[in-house]
Design a protein around this motif. Structure first.
Motif, PDB file in Angstrom:
ATOM      1  N   VAL A  26       7.005 -47.613  -9.725  1.00 12.86           N
ATOM      2  CA  VAL A  26       6.995 -46.597  -8.680  1.00 12.86           C
ATOM      3  C   VAL A  26       6.347 -47.094  -7.386  1.00 12.86           C
ATOM      4  CG1 VAL A  26       6.127 -44.294  -8.060  1.00 12.86           C
ATOM      5  CG2 VAL A  26       7.004 -44.717 -10.365  1.00 12.86           C
ATOM      6  N   VAL A  27       5.240 -47.801  -7.488  1.00 18.50           N
ATOM      7  CA  VAL A  27       4.505 -48.217  -6.289  1.00 18.50           C
ATOM      8  C   VAL A  27       4.436 -49.735  -6.191  1.00 18.50           C
ATOM      9  CG1 VAL A  27       3.097 -46.117  -6.279  1.00 18.50           C
ATOM     10  CG2 VAL A  27       2.215 -48.157  -7.387  1.00 18.50           C
ATOM     11  N   ASP A  28       4.312 -50.216  -4.956  1.00 16.66           N
ATOM     12  CA  ASP A  28       4.176 -51.641  -4.722  1.00 16.66           C
ATOM     13  C   ASP A  28       3.219 -51.826  -3.554  1.00 16.66           C
ATOM     14  OD1 ASP A  28       4.636 -54.394  -4.879  1.00 16.66           O
ATOM     15  OD2 ASP A  28       6.286 -54.287  -3.435  1.00 16.66           O
ATOM     16  N   SER A  84       6.813 -41.654 -15.648  1.00 19.46           N
ATOM     17  CA  SER A  84       7.152 -42.268 -14.360  1.00 19.46           C
ATOM     18  C   SER A  84       7.634 -41.199 -13.382  1.00 19.46           C
ATOM     19  CB  SER A  84       8.194 -43.370 -14.528  1.00 19.46           C
ATOM     20  OG  SER A  84       9.383 -42.859 -15.066  1.00 19.46           O
ATOM     21  N   SER A  85       8.298 -40.164 -13.880  1.00 20.62           N
ATOM     22  CA  SER A  85       8.760 -39.114 -12.968  1.00 20.62           C
ATOM     23  C   SER A  85       7.571 -38.386 -12.334  1.00 20.62           C
ATOM     24  CB  SER A  85       9.695 -38.129 -13.675  1.00 20.62           C
ATOM     25  OG  SER A  85       9.048 -37.519 -14.766  1.00 20.62           O
ATOM     26  N   PHE A  86       6.489 -38.200 -13.086  1.00 22.88           N
ATOM     27  CA  PHE A  86       5.303 -37.569 -12.510  1.00 22.88           C
ATOM     28  C   PHE A  86       4.667 -38.490 -11.470  1.00 22.88           C
ATOM     29  CE2 PHE A  86       0.862 -36.655 -12.012  1.00 22.88           C
ATOM     30  CZ  PHE A  86       0.898 -35.300 -11.720  1.00 22.88           C
ATOM     31  N   ILE A  87       4.538 -39.771 -11.798  1.00 21.70           N
ATOM     32  CA  ILE A  87       3.942 -40.716 -10.850  1.00 21.70           C
ATOM     33  C   ILE A  87       4.760 -40.761  -9.563  1.00 21.70           C
ATOM     34  CG2 ILE A  87       3.310 -43.129 -10.454  1.00 21.70           C
ATOM     35  CD1 ILE A  87       2.951 -43.350 -13.549  1.00 21.70           C
ATOM     36  N   ARG A  88       6.072 -40.807  -9.683  1.00 25.08           N
ATOM     37  CA  ARG A  88       6.951 -40.837  -8.502  1.00 25.08           C
ATOM     38  C   ARG A  88       6.772 -39.557  -7.682  1.00 25.08           C
ATOM     39  NH1 ARG A  88      10.822 -42.415 -10.917  1.00 25.08           N
ATOM     40  NH2 ARG A  88      10.753 -44.574 -10.298  1.00 25.08           N
ATOM     41  N   TRP A  89       6.777 -38.411  -8.347  1.00 31.30           N
ATOM     42  CA  TRP A  89       6.605 -37.126  -7.668  1.00 31.30           C
ATOM     43  C   TRP A  89       5.274 -37.092  -6.922  1.00 31.30           C
ATOM     44  CZ3 TRP A  89       3.133 -33.056  -8.628  1.00 31.30           C
ATOM     45  CH2 TRP A  89       3.431 -31.853  -7.990  1.00 31.30           C
TER      46      TRP A  89
END
Length: 187
Positions: A26-28, A84-89
């Motif tokens: 999700v993050v970079d 991952s959907s929570f982290i992205r949100w």
């Protein structure tokens, strides 16, 4: 718990590695503050074992030293059911303020999006001897979100943390000899 929560095996993989992979998806950049058990690049605190505030300050120092100026998603390894959907949100939540979930009436700052302002404040507080993350939270003005806010993105249990064997049982996970945990019926 009596065991390193980062090594708890969830769905066949150590919790830290599973969560590191989710975060990196999700993050970079994505990295770990600690002893490199997530599979991500790792940075150590100046004095390991000083708690989450010191780790947060070390992470922000590493990121800001590399030129990062924006908000940061923070994720602790004792949240085995985060998705991952929570982290992205969380990463894409609108606005500049910190976004901190409210779980069962308590703030969950270790699965949150921290603003650059609040991260700088955490570095200052840690440099002046503060060890309590609660003190920094008391100075913040975050957007708080609850399970109804992330309904449809992740189940309410996504932010359930594991601190005790009872927590494992409550989440339907079982502890196996050798540090393994898994869903009932899974090895």
């Amino acid at each position: 718990m009596g065991h390193d929560k980062a090594t708890l095996v969830i769905e066949g993989e150590p919790s830290a590695r599973r969560l590191g992979a989710l975060l990196a998806g999700v993050v970079d950049p994505a990295f770990e503050i600690g002893r490199q058990c997530s599979g991500l690049a790792a940075f150590a605190e100046e004095q390991p074992g000083e708690g989450p505030l010191a780790a947060l300050a070390a992470g922000w120092s590493a990121l800001s030293g590399a030129g990062h100026e924006g908000s940061v998603v923070v994720l602790a390894c004792d949240l085995p059911l985060v998705t991952s959907s929570f982290i992205r949100w969380l990463a894409q939540y609108p606005g500049e303020r910190s976004i901190v979930p409210l779980v069962e009436g308590r703030l969950q700052p270790l699965c949150a999006r921290w603003s650059a302002l609040d991260l700088r404040r955490s570095v200052e507080r840690a440099a002046h001897g503060t060890r309590s993350l609660r003190e920094v939270l008391d100075e913040m003005d975050p957007v708080t979100i609850g399970p109804s806010d992330w309904a449809g993105v992740a189940p309410p249990s996504a932010l359930a943390d594991v601190d005790t064997p009872d927590d494992l049982e409550r989440l339907g996970l079982t502890w196996h000899p050798g540090g393994r945990a898994g869903a009932p019926g899974r090895g």
